[in-house]
Design a protein around this motif. Sequence first.
Motif, short mmCIF file in Angstrom:
data_model
loop_
_atom_site.label_atom_id
_atom_site.label_comp_id
_atom_site.label_asym_id
_atom_site.label_seq_id
_atom_site.Cartn_x
_atom_site.Cartn_y
_atom_site.Cartn_z
N LEU A 357 6.52 16.49 10.22
CA LEU A 357 6.13 15.44 10.67
C LEU A 357 7.14 14.35 10.36
O LEU A 357 7.07 13.21 11.68
N ASN A 360 8.88 14.11 13.98
CA ASN A 360 7.90 14.31 15.12
C ASN A 360 7.47 15.57 15.65
O ASN A 360 7.38 15.21 16.78
N ARG A 489 1.09 10.78 6.56
CA ARG A 489 1.24 10.95 7.97
C ARG A 489 0.75 11.16 8.45
O ARG A 489 0.45 10.96 10.21
N ASP A 492 -1.61 8.62 10.01
CA ASP A 492 -0.81 7.63 11.65
C ASP A 492 -0.89 8.01 12.21
O ASP A 492 -0.67 7.30 13.30
N ASP A 493 -0.86 8.88 12.28
CA ASP A 493 -0.97 10.00 13.32
C ASP A 493 -2.68 9.59 14.27
O ASP A 493 -2.61 10.07 15.65
N HIS A 494 -3.19 9.48 13.53
CA HIS A 494 -4.94 9.10 13.78
C HIS A 494 -4.66 7.80 14.14
O HIS A 494 -6.07 7.40 14.44
#
Length: 518
Positions: A357, A360, A489, A492-494
């Motif tokens: 994560l 990335n 994390r 945040d990605d969602h």
Amino acid sequence: MNKKLFLLLIVLMSLSLIGIIFVQGYWIKSTVDDKEEQFSFNAKQVLINVSKELQNKELENFWFEFNAAGNADTTLNDISLAKYYKLDKNSLKNSKDLIPEEDYKASSDFLITAQDSIQFAILINKKMNQLFGNEEASNRKLTSQERINKLMGMKDAEKEMLSAYISEYSSRIPIHKRLTEETIATLLTRELENYNLNTEFEFGVYSNSLATKVHSDNFSVDYPATYGVPLFVDLAGNSNYQLLVNFTGKKKVVLSSVTLMAAMSIIFTLIIVIAYSSALSQLIKQRQISQIKTDFINNMTHEFKTPIATINLALDAIKNPKIICDQEKVTRYLNMIREENKRMHAQVENVLQISKLEKNELDLKKERLHLHEIIEDSITHIELIVEDRNGYIKTHFGALKSSILANQDHLTNVMVNILDNAVKYSEDEPKIDIYTENVRNYIVLKIRDQGTGMSKSVQKKIFQKFYREHTGDIHNVKGHGLGLAYVKRILDDHHATINVESEKGKGSTFIIKLPLIT
């Protein structure tokens, strides 16, 4: 580094920096004060010079005019003065402002008196004859050029005496007939240039604190940078007029002389402050990271120690001749080894996922899901533990819409992590309530427990990697400080947000806000 030594270094560095800033500020202030004092001194010199110039100019202009060609035989009297000042001769004869008379003394300490202007004119011409010589004794009158040469060759005391004579007449003339704004402005400009004072100014002439007609357009007596000097001073040092000047550009002149050095000093000081702040921040972060890594190693050691010990015990048991013949016990121990191995693998996988994560590199494939179904699935992972501790998990689904775009596995892990924390940090029976509601185009999920809660300072750090609250015994609650960092994390990605509301001893509420899809 020892904690006390670290704090001592910070205090000493901070005090040194504050001292530098104080010294720089004091230096700048002292420099400005010195420049203001120098400006005031120069400004006073300018006004003194202008006052002297105006007094000398009145004497010389009158004398040159009086002795111009064709006036060699003219004597000083009311008529000649009225002609010079372009006044009606009766305006002087009606004046009663005469100075008492005393005998003239060589020391120039004298005053003149007369009953009327005619007698005063006689006295004036008598004294002038004393200055220029007895013309009758030479059987001729001096030409105007000779009288001008005599004037230019006078001693200062003689000029002052002659000036006093003429000023006695002039004092009865309105000041606006004796001075013009252009004359004052020209003299002020010239003197300011001589002293390298590039400043704008406004001026006004006052008579015994009363304004006269001689002033510039925007003059104000209340201006803070106002300087004054007496005009047309008599031999006794008295004057009825004052020239007041506002130097409106004083601040600009004073600051311009120190602006460059002050600016450079401020810039360098700011650089030092920023560098110091950055270095101090890095030192504190490095110290925190060092402590967190130590805690992480201790926690991970503890987390691996238990399954490794369990596996070793199971293997030792299988080696026992009595156990190896019992197929049921062998199977039980083998399953135990498998479960403990999976547990260690899960620990390592969590660490790797966090690492991916950060870089990335974790590819999250998302699909349309219903949040309520994910919550129900997550509950099944921990409900046995909750029931074993005589607790409960209750759902209160108030949201009518729960369709979201998400990765099922990772979002399930998010829910399990939060629920697992709620169970671990509940000292008594775990009591967990889950709420959902729709707010505009979002679904809001609240997971509330009645556990130990946390302080405000802890709430700001719980989503940091490796962070765990210290409670005196670092292993009183199992974990390695990665769970909530992973949660943050993934959310945040969602494109979701997570916050926590908590009070020490009263439990915590995690609030997740996810965007809906139609």
